[in-house]
Write a protein that holds these residues in place. Structure first.
Motif, short mmCIF file in Angstrom:
data_model
loop_
_atom_site.label_atom_id
_atom_site.label_comp_id
_atom_site.label_asym_id
_atom_site.label_seq_id
_atom_site.Cartn_x
_atom_site.Cartn_y
_atom_site.Cartn_z
N UNK A 24 30.40 39.19 41.15
CA UNK A 24 31.71 38.53 41.26
C UNK A 24 32.72 39.17 40.31
N UNK A 25 32.29 39.50 39.11
CA UNK A 25 33.17 40.14 38.14
C UNK A 25 33.61 41.52 38.64
N UNK A 26 32.68 42.28 39.19
CA UNK A 26 33.01 43.61 39.72
C UNK A 26 34.04 43.49 40.85
N UNK A 27 33.85 42.52 41.73
CA UNK A 27 34.79 42.33 42.84
C UNK A 27 36.17 41.94 42.31
N UNK A 28 36.22 41.02 41.38
CA UNK A 28 37.51 40.59 40.83
C UNK A 28 38.23 41.72 40.11
N UNK A 29 37.51 42.51 39.35
CA UNK A 29 38.12 43.65 38.67
C UNK A 29 38.61 44.67 39.69
N UNK A 30 37.80 44.92 40.71
CA UNK A 30 38.19 45.86 41.76
C UNK A 30 39.45 45.41 42.49
N UNK A 31 39.53 44.12 42.80
CA UNK A 31 40.72 43.59 43.47
C UNK A 31 41.95 43.70 42.58
N UNK A 32 41.78 43.46 41.29
CA UNK A 32 42.90 43.57 40.36
C UNK A 32 43.39 45.01 40.28
N UNK A 33 42.48 45.95 40.17
CA UNK A 33 42.85 47.36 40.11
C UNK A 33 43.53 47.80 41.41
N UNK A 34 42.99 47.38 42.55
CA UNK A 34 43.59 47.74 43.83
C UNK A 34 44.98 47.15 43.98
N UNK A 39 50.77 47.94 44.01
CA UNK A 39 52.09 47.57 43.46
C UNK A 39 52.82 48.81 42.99
N UNK A 40 52.12 49.68 42.28
CA UNK A 40 52.73 50.91 41.79
C UNK A 40 53.20 51.78 42.96
N UNK A 41 52.37 51.90 43.98
CA UNK A 41 52.72 52.68 45.16
C UNK A 41 53.94 52.09 45.87
#
Length: 59
Positions: A24-34, A39-41
């Protein structure tokens, strides 16, 4: 200290519980990074479009 050890052992289900928390932590971090990358793009695209729009008005 025993109560902490018992808590971390999760009654024998620790491997499953901690793996689920980790996933769950990996998924949440991945979603935040994505989301931040998207947003930057989007901001870059918006800035490029605004520059093109500004050039079109002046010409």
């Amino acid at each position: 200290m025993t109560s902490v050890t018992e808590f971390l052992a999760m009654g024998g289900y620790a491997p499953y519980v901690w793996t689920a928390y980790g996933a769950a932590l990996v998924v949440l971090v991945g979603l935040t990074v994505a989301t931040l990358a998207r947003r930057r793009s989007s901001r870059r695209s918006l800035e490029a479009l605004e520059q093109l729009r500004g050039r079109g008005r002046r010409a």
